[in-house]
Design a protein around this motif. Structure first.
Motif, PDB file in Angstrom:
ATOM      1  N   GLN A 159       0.802  -1.226   0.000  1.00  0.00           N
ATOM      2  CA  GLN A 159       0.000   0.000   0.000  1.00  0.00           C
ATOM      3  C   GLN A 159       0.833   1.275   0.000  1.00  0.00           C
ATOM      4  O   GLN A 159       0.299   2.360  -0.229  1.00  0.00           O
ATOM      5  N   ASP A 160       2.128   1.169   0.272  1.00  0.00           N
ATOM      6  CA  ASP A 160       2.951   2.362   0.439  1.00  0.00           C
ATOM      7  C   ASP A 160       4.312   2.133  -0.212  1.00  0.00           C
ATOM      8  O   ASP A 160       5.167   1.442   0.347  1.00  0.00           O
ATOM      9  N   SER A 161       4.531   2.726  -1.378  1.00  0.00           N
ATOM     10  CA  SER A 161       5.782   2.521  -2.109  1.00  0.00           C
ATOM     11  C   SER A 161       6.991   3.095  -1.396  1.00  0.00           C
ATOM     12  O   SER A 161       8.127   2.744  -1.731  1.00  0.00           O
ATOM     13  N   ASN A 162       6.769   3.973  -0.428  1.00  0.00           N
ATOM     14  CA  ASN A 162       7.888   4.536   0.322  1.00  0.00           C
ATOM     15  C   ASN A 162       8.354   3.634   1.458  1.00  0.00           C
ATOM     16  O   ASN A 162       9.357   3.923   2.106  1.00  0.00           O
ATOM     17  N   HIS A 163       7.614   2.573   1.702  1.00  0.00           N
ATOM     18  CA  HIS A 163       7.934   1.652   2.790  1.00  0.00           C
ATOM     19  C   HIS A 163       8.639   0.424   2.197  1.00  0.00           C
ATOM     20  O   HIS A 163       8.031  -0.368   1.477  1.00  0.00           O
ATOM     21  N   LEU A 164       9.924   0.292   2.482  1.00  0.00           N
ATOM     22  CA  LEU A 164      10.754  -0.757   1.904  1.00  0.00           C
ATOM     23  C   LEU A 164      11.386  -1.597   3.006  1.00  0.00           C
ATOM     24  O   LEU A 164      11.755  -1.076   4.064  1.00  0.00           O
ATOM     25  N   THR A 165      11.534  -2.892   2.745  1.00  0.00           N
ATOM     26  CA  THR A 165      12.251  -3.790   3.637  1.00  0.00           C
ATOM     27  C   THR A 165      13.260  -4.561   2.798  1.00  0.00           C
ATOM     28  O   THR A 165      12.913  -5.128   1.769  1.00  0.00           O
ATOM     29  N   VAL A 166      14.506  -4.564   3.260  1.00  0.00           N
ATOM     30  CA  VAL A 166      15.613  -5.099   2.475  1.00  0.00           C
ATOM     31  C   VAL A 166      16.341  -6.165   3.285  1.00  0.00           C
ATOM     32  O   VAL A 166      16.586  -5.988   4.485  1.00  0.00           O
ATOM     33  N   GLY A 167      16.697  -7.281   2.622  1.00  0.00           N
ATOM     34  CA  GLY A 167      17.492  -8.331   3.243  1.00  0.00           C
ATOM     35  C   GLY A 167      18.889  -8.365   2.662  1.00  0.00           C
ATOM     36  O   GLY A 167      19.061  -8.313   1.442  1.00  0.00           O
ATOM     37  N   VAL A 168      19.884  -8.461   3.549  1.00  0.00           N
ATOM     38  CA  VAL A 168      21.298  -8.429   3.144  1.00  0.00           C
ATOM     39  C   VAL A 168      21.995  -9.685   3.659  1.00  0.00           C
ATOM     40  O   VAL A 168      21.812 -10.094   4.804  1.00  0.00           O
ATOM     41  N   GLN A 206      23.490 -10.588  10.538  1.00  0.00           N
ATOM     42  CA  GLN A 206      22.640 -11.743  10.270  1.00  0.00           C
ATOM     43  C   GLN A 206      22.710 -12.155   8.798  1.00  0.00           C
ATOM     44  O   GLN A 206      22.661 -11.309   7.906  1.00  0.00           O
ATOM     45  N   ASP A 207      22.787 -13.479   8.577  1.00  0.00           N
ATOM     46  CA  ASP A 207      22.843 -14.014   7.208  1.00  0.00           C
ATOM     47  C   ASP A 207      21.430 -14.390   6.765  1.00  0.00           C
ATOM     48  O   ASP A 207      21.037 -15.556   6.778  1.00  0.00           O
ATOM     49  N   VAL A 208      20.673 -13.361   6.385  1.00  0.00           N
ATOM     50  CA  VAL A 208      19.338 -13.568   5.837  1.00  0.00           C
ATOM     51  C   VAL A 208      19.491 -14.131   4.430  1.00  0.00           C
ATOM     52  O   VAL A 208      20.068 -13.491   3.557  1.00  0.00           O
ATOM     53  N   HIS A 209      18.966 -15.334   4.188  1.00  0.00           N
ATOM     54  CA  HIS A 209      19.048 -15.924   2.848  1.00  0.00           C
ATOM     55  C   HIS A 209      17.956 -15.405   1.923  1.00  0.00           C
ATOM     56  O   HIS A 209      18.173 -15.238   0.731  1.00  0.00           O
ATOM     57  N   GLN A 224      13.976 -16.940   5.491  1.00  0.00           N
ATOM     58  CA  GLN A 224      14.819 -18.128   5.527  1.00  0.00           C
ATOM     59  C   GLN A 224      16.229 -17.651   5.802  1.00  0.00           C
ATOM     60  O   GLN A 224      16.824 -16.928   5.015  1.00  0.00           O
ATOM     61  N   HIS A 225      16.741 -18.019   6.942  1.00  0.00           N
ATOM     62  CA  HIS A 225      18.046 -17.601   7.438  1.00  0.00           C
ATOM     63  C   HIS A 225      19.032 -18.737   7.187  1.00  0.00           C
ATOM     64  O   HIS A 225      18.639 -19.864   6.873  1.00  0.00           O
ATOM     65  N   HIS A 226      20.300 -18.471   7.369  1.00  0.00           N
ATOM     66  CA  HIS A 226      21.303 -19.519   7.193  1.00  0.00           C
ATOM     67  C   HIS A 226      21.052 -20.705   8.118  1.00  0.00           C
ATOM     68  O   HIS A 226      21.271 -21.863   7.730  1.00  0.00           O
ATOM     69  N   ASN A 227      20.616 -20.424   9.334  1.00  0.00           N
ATOM     70  CA  ASN A 227      20.443 -21.522  10.289  1.00  0.00           C
ATOM     71  C   ASN A 227      19.037 -21.593  10.867  1.00  0.00           C
ATOM     72  O   ASN A 227      18.828 -22.199  11.927  1.00  0.00           O
TER      73      ASN A 227
END
Length: 359
Positions: A159-168, A206-209, A224-227
């Motif tokens: 609903q909100d293009s300004n709201h982002l969540t990123v995994g590294v 954190q190793d977020v897969h 889904q995380h490494h462990n």
């Protein structure tokens, strides 16, 4: 279901949906490694090529793959002298491409070595998100499956293009509420078992897969995380660790388009092994936000199986019933009943990096 796109080591393979299944149609960029694709509702397709010595290339089609044109790739500025920054400032791979359905022309690209880029002209030009690139924690990011850190998951709030969540990988989960002008490190409860005990809950390493946000309940976030497998009910601020059998290790996540509590995972034996537990392939499904998991094996090989499914190697379509999965050994499977039963589409594709449904 019209098309499925397979990003493979030897090209972009296009499958067509007919006669109740999936069938080979054609291959684009044959012989070239394609790391990821993206599509929009108007028939545009994007394909990122990782050509090694010849660099990263990006192509766009305006007509669902009938013709292609090379366009710009994200570019990093020249790296300043900084002994505290061990990572390169040169594009190595486009790891994810996300189209914003609410802002015409806008795409987000997650890259190795950990840069987030935005385009507002359908990929003709790109701008590095300086705010995320400049967070002090980035200098401590490190590679997981690759030597350099990378952004593999960019979730746009429905609903909100300004709201982002990123995994590294490896750098944790980051959120922005202002279109990327500022970022907050989140993910309380994520645990990196491979780190020394006093560092295991450090959010910045954190190793977020893979990270996927539910399209109908953005507070529900699956990782889904490494462990481990983790789930959030507050938009990735905090996570609960789950314990699916026979393994919590894996890479891929798919989330039902309308039911935020239903998700699919492909477990494996971790670290140096990276093959199915007991050499038997399965897909884990939960219907209740991780309280219980069901091992779905019908139609999947149950002996002498070495298939691994990468981060983007599992996808579910808009119905929530059809899933497609591609593996490192060139196997492709399709399900039209939510993963309860699988049928083999091909056993001889190149190694598959990503799969996607296309309109």
């Amino acid at each position: 279901m019209n098309r499925v796109l397979l990003s493979t080591r030897k090209g972009l393979v296009e499958l067509s949906g007919r006669d109740g299944g999936l069938h080979y149609d054609k291959t684009h960029f044959i012989g070239d490694p394609v790391s990821v694709t993206a599509t929009d509702a108007e028939g545009r397709w994007w394909a990122a090529l990782n050509l090694g010595h010849f660099g990263t290339k990006l192509h766009r089609s305006e007509d669902r793959g009938r013709t292609w044109r090379e366009i710009a790739v994200p570019a990093y500025p020249e790296k300043p002298e900084d002994p505290d920054d061990p990572n390169t400032w040169t594009l190595q791979q486009i790891w994810c491409l996300e189209v914003d359905p609410k802002v015409p022309g806008r795409l987000w690209a997650g890259t190795i070595p950990g840069g987030l880029f935005r385009s507002d002209d359908y990929g003709d030009s790109w701008v590095l998100n300086e705010a995320l690139w400049s967070v002090p924690e980035r200098k401590g990011w490190f590679g997981g499956g690759y030597d350099q850190p990378g952004i593999h998951s960019v979730a746009i709030h429905p609903q909100d293009s300004n709201h982002l969540t990123v995994g590294v990988s490896c750098g944790g989960v980051w959120k922005s509420h202002d279109g990327g002008d500022s970022w907050t490190l989140v993910g309380e409860g994520l645990r990196a078992a491979f780190m020394p005990e006093d560092m295991q809950f450090n959010k910045a390493i954190q190793d977020v897969h893979r990270l996927v946000v539910s399209p109908t309940d953005p507070n529900r976030v699956w990782v889904q995380h490494h462990n481990g497998v983790f789930v959030s009910s507050d938009g990735a601020e905090t996570f609960t660790e789950l314990e699916p059998e026979p393994s919590a290790f894996g890479f891929a996540v798919a989330v039902h388009p309308t039911d935020p509590d239903r998700a699919w995972f492909v477990p494996g034996k971790k670290d140096e092994f990276r093959y199915p537990v007991d050499l038997a392939m399965l897909v884990n499904r939960t219907n209740d936000a991780g309280k219980r998991f069901t091992a779905q094996r019908e139609g999947l090989p149950q002996e002498a199986c070495f298939d691994l499914v990468y981060r983007h190697g599992l996808a579910v379509d808009d119905t929530g019933d059809r899933l497609v999965m591609g593996s490192t050994t060139g196997n492709v499977w399709f399900s039209d009943d939510g993963g309860s039963r699988w049928q083999s589409v091909s056993t001889h594709m190149p190694p598959i990096y990503a799969v996607a449904f296309a309109e």
